[in-house]
Design a protein around this motif. Structure first.
Motif, mmCIF file in Angstrom:
data_model
loop_
_atom_site.group_PDB
_atom_site.id
_atom_site.type_symbol
_atom_site.label_atom_id
_atom_site.label_comp_id
_atom_site.label_asym_id
_atom_site.label_seq_id
_atom_site.Cartn_x
_atom_site.Cartn_y
_atom_site.Cartn_z
ATOM 1 N N ASP A 511 -2.044 77.962 36.918
ATOM 2 C CA ASP A 511 -2.828 78.776 37.848
ATOM 3 C C ASP A 511 -3.925 79.571 37.147
ATOM 4 O O ASP A 511 -4.963 79.851 37.738
ATOM 5 N N ALA A 512 -3.720 79.912 35.899
ATOM 6 C CA ALA A 512 -4.666 80.796 35.211
ATOM 7 C C ALA A 512 -5.856 80.057 34.615
ATOM 8 O O ALA A 512 -6.817 80.690 34.165
ATOM 9 N N ALA A 513 -5.804 78.727 34.598
ATOM 10 C CA ALA A 513 -6.872 77.959 33.963
ATOM 11 C C ALA A 513 -6.974 76.582 34.613
ATOM 12 O O ALA A 513 -6.070 76.142 35.317
ATOM 13 N N PHE A 514 -8.107 75.914 34.377
ATOM 14 C CA PHE A 514 -8.251 74.511 34.757
ATOM 15 C C PHE A 514 -7.545 73.672 33.692
ATOM 16 O O PHE A 514 -7.947 73.682 32.526
ATOM 17 N N THR A 515 -6.488 72.970 34.073
ATOM 18 C CA THR A 515 -5.727 72.183 33.110
ATOM 19 C C THR A 515 -6.047 70.698 33.273
ATOM 20 O O THR A 515 -6.229 70.204 34.395
ATOM 21 N N SER A 516 -6.103 69.988 32.151
ATOM 22 C CA SER A 516 -6.334 68.545 32.187
ATOM 23 C C SER A 516 -5.821 67.917 30.902
ATOM 24 O O SER A 516 -5.611 68.602 29.892
ATOM 25 N N ILE A 517 -5.626 66.604 30.957
ATOM 26 C CA ILE A 517 -5.203 65.819 29.798
ATOM 27 C C ILE A 517 -6.194 64.679 29.622
ATOM 28 O O ILE A 517 -6.515 63.977 30.592
ATOM 29 N N VAL A 518 -6.700 64.508 28.408
ATOM 30 C CA VAL A 518 -7.596 63.402 28.086
ATOM 31 C C VAL A 518 -6.829 62.430 27.198
ATOM 32 O O VAL A 518 -6.302 62.811 26.153
ATOM 33 N N LEU A 519 -6.739 61.175 27.639
ATOM 34 C CA LEU A 519 -6.034 60.141 26.879
ATOM 35 C C LEU A 519 -7.034 59.155 26.300
ATOM 36 O O LEU A 519 -7.800 58.532 27.039
ATOM 37 N N MET A 520 -7.033 59.005 24.974
ATOM 38 C CA MET A 520 -7.871 58.019 24.310
ATOM 39 C C MET A 520 -6.962 57.059 23.555
ATOM 40 O O MET A 520 -6.205 57.464 22.679
ATOM 41 N N THR A 521 -7.013 55.761 23.935
ATOM 42 C CA THR A 521 -6.193 54.772 23.244
ATOM 43 C C THR A 521 -6.970 53.476 23.112
ATOM 44 O O THR A 521 -7.799 53.151 23.970
ATOM 45 N N ASP A 522 -6.695 52.723 22.053
ATOM 46 C CA ASP A 522 -7.380 51.444 21.853
ATOM 47 C C ASP A 522 -6.459 50.256 22.080
ATOM 48 O O ASP A 522 -6.809 49.118 21.754
ATOM 49 N N GLY A 523 -5.275 50.499 22.631
ATOM 50 C CA GLY A 523 -4.332 49.394 22.802
ATOM 51 C C GLY A 523 -3.365 49.629 23.941
ATOM 52 O O GLY A 523 -3.517 50.559 24.738
#
Length: 597
Positions: A511-523
């Motif tokens: 609630d206190a912040a904009f949360t996100s996950i960035v996934l970088m994969t080559d396989g």
């Protein structure tokens, strides 16, 4: 001034052509615009005919070439265009059939386009620019001098789309709501909303100007003093923002997933199109047009407001134009000084085509933008009641200062976990590309932002979190660069176990912040949890934790369909990082995702 203290509304907003552009009835309320070279009335009748002879002998013209190399071609106009205008592509095709002129658009954000013009990078590459508005462009002398004429083609004001139940709960009369009332509802915790990132989307930038101008009470060009005076209210206002996005399309999709968000701030056309279920007004590229699943088609209106059908879907909206004023996009098609005479003739012909009464009627019916010629009436459900035009910043320093204040002080901070594939297949060039892209990104982190690096192979290797402290804003990015430089490639690829660890790291406080996950994969996933196990884990999370989206990046040999499923399950969006440089590269993908954090 009326008895209630609000500005007297304008009685007429029918635009007239003057000096090669539309003179809007609110012109006296806006800062002076750059005087561009006028289009001579004596040539207007010939404008449509010239390109037919000079550009393309066949009125139907050739279909756009997907392998186009970007060089000028007879019968083709190269246009640097705001990405939200991608909903005009069917009308561009109809224009090609009618005039023989092919428009070759390059979609981009409005502010990015202005920077491209000002830097000279657009010189020789484009014949025209077609932005949501030229207001910001005029504040940049280097960009403004590259434009020789401009003619608005349609308009759409910034508006507030509110769930009908919320309107009833607040006791609002939609035709009487002011920005002050909206601020009060947000400050009292009774209204939450979403809007696009002002730095990357012109709809978000216009929304920021609308709110600042409306809450400051400015009667002339917005100044630094006006912004300072409004800052306490602006902080309260932006504390209520619960959704951010780099595009109107994804914002609408996210809105349908989150029943706790009460409203959206965007262009009137986007909001009405969302309520109608057409997705019109949300472009492609950085403004994707994909309509959200489960939306209803059709539109109903009443005497008080303009809403979608009251079916109980999350896209039901009452569209409100605050009575104390709006900022309006006028979508001017602008000729560049470096365009060849043949291309300038073609732009004039296109302008005449799009401003014809029949095409204006088609534009307003299809896009729910407002026509700019008096002979075409706005489509239903556009309200005919006029609104005062709020003042725009009087200088570039004011506009840029407002953007900076929003980024670093006004908006909620971000918390992002970067889940980084550093398995054995990343060894060599791919790891160097990752390090370069992350290092370049550190110059864009906002004050108060929390950044976590979670590299993985067969399992999570380590978790390092850094915050950009306003007291020492250089320390956090420096530590991130050091951690990035220390990354090594080894092991298998545990995608789903690492995503699970990212959600665990973020914890319950979303609630206190904009949360996100960035996934970088080559396989593909080769270790740890399976896709089914991750999906079960995600769906077992409480709703407050499920609002965190995953933004996967396609890179190397990664499975696009697998990553697309991750984005679909978590409410994220897939990004392309397969190219060597520029848009579509790993660096470009990281940068584009910034608009969603």
């Amino acid at each position: 001034m009326r008895a209630d203290g609000l500005p007297q509304p304008l009685t007429d907003r029918s635009p007239q052509v003057r000096d090669g552009r539309t003179a809007r009835t609110d012109a006296t309320l806006r800062p002076p615009r750059r005087a561009f070279a006028p289009l001579l009335a004596a040539t207007a009748a010939l404008a449509v005919l010239l390109p037919l002879a000079a550009c393309t002998p066949n009125p139907a013209g050739p279909a756009p070439d997907p392998a186009d190399d970007g060089r000028p071609r007879s019968g083709t106009v190269r246009v640097l265009a705001s990405s939200e205008l991608a909903d005009m592509e069917p009308l561009l095709e109809e224009a090609r059939k009618a005039t023989g002129i092919t428009v070759r658009p390059t979609w981009t954000g409005t502010l990015d386009a202005v920077e491209r013009l000002a830097s000279g990078k657009a010189d020789g590459a484009f014949d025209a620019v077609w932005l949501s508005s030229n207001d910001y462009l005029r504040l940049n002398p280097e960009a403004a001098r590259r434009v020789t004429s401009e003619t608005p083609l349609m308009t759409s004001p910034v508006a507030l789309g509110v769930r009908p139940a919320t309107v009833r709960r607040l006791g609002w009369d939609p035709e009487r709501v002011s920005w002050a009332q909206v601020h009060r509802a947000v400050a009292d915790g009774k209204l939450t909303y979403g809007m696009t990132d002002p730095k990357r989307s012109n709809s978000g930038f216009s929304a920021l100007i609308s709110v600042a101008s409306g809450l400051s009470g400015a009667q002339a060009a917005l100044t630094d003093a006006d912004v300072r005076a409004a800052t306490p209210k602006l902080k309260e206002f932006f504390a209520g923002q619960r959704l951010t996005s780099g595009s109107s399309g994804w914002l609408a999709t996210a809105y349908t997933r989150r029943s706790t968000v009460d409203a959206l701030i965007n262009y009137e056309s986007v909001l009405l199109s969302l309520a109608r279920g057409t997705g019109a007004g949300a472009g492609t590229g950085t403004e994707p047009a994909d309509p959200p699943a489960g939306t209803e088609t059709g539109t109903e209106t009443d005497t008080e407001s303009r809403t979608g059908r009251d079916t109980g879907t999350n896209t039901d909206l009452t569209v409100i134009r605050p009575r104390d004023g709006v900022v309006t996009a006028d979508y001017p098609l602008s000729t560049l000084t470096g365009a060849a005479p043949e291309a300038k003739d073609a732009v004039r012909a296109l302008t005449e085509h799009f401003r014809s009464a029949a095409v204006q009627r088609e534009i307003t019916e299809r896009t729910l933008r407002r026509p700019v010629v008096a002979s075409a009436r706005p489509a239903e459900p556009l309200s005919p009641e006029p609104r005062r035009e709020l003042p725009f910043p009087g200088s570039r320093s004011v506009a840029d200062g407002l953007l900076s204040a929003y980024e670093h002080q006004l908006r909620r901070p971000s918390r992002t976990v970067y889940v980084l594939d550093t398995s054995g297949s990343m060894k060599g060039k791919r790891l160097e590309q990752l390090k370069s892209a992350l290092t370049g990104l550190t110059g864009d982190f906002r004050q108060r932002e929390e950044v976590t690096l979670l590299p993985f192979g067969s399992a999570v290797k380590r978790v390092r979190t850094h915050t950009v402290d306003p007291a020492d804003p250089a320390a956090g990015p420096a530590a991130i660069r050091a951690d990035t430089a220390a990354l090594t490639a080894e092991g298998n690829t545990a995608i789903y176990s690492s995503l699970t660890a990212a959600y665990d790291h973020l914890g319950p406080d979303t609630d206190a912040a904009f949360t996100s996950i960035v996934l970088m994969t080559d396989g593909e996933n080769t270790a740890g949890r399976s896709a089914a196990e991750f999906t079960a884990f995600y769906r077992s999370l409480p709703p407050a934790r499920q609002i965190t989206p995953v933004f996967p990046i396609v890179f190397g040999d990664s499975d696009r369909s697998e990553l697309d499923r991750i984005a679909a399950v978590t409410g994220g969006r897939l990004f392309d990082g397969t190219k060597e440089d520029g848009p579509g590269s790993l660096e470009g993908a990281f940068e584009e995702i910034r608009g969603y954090q």
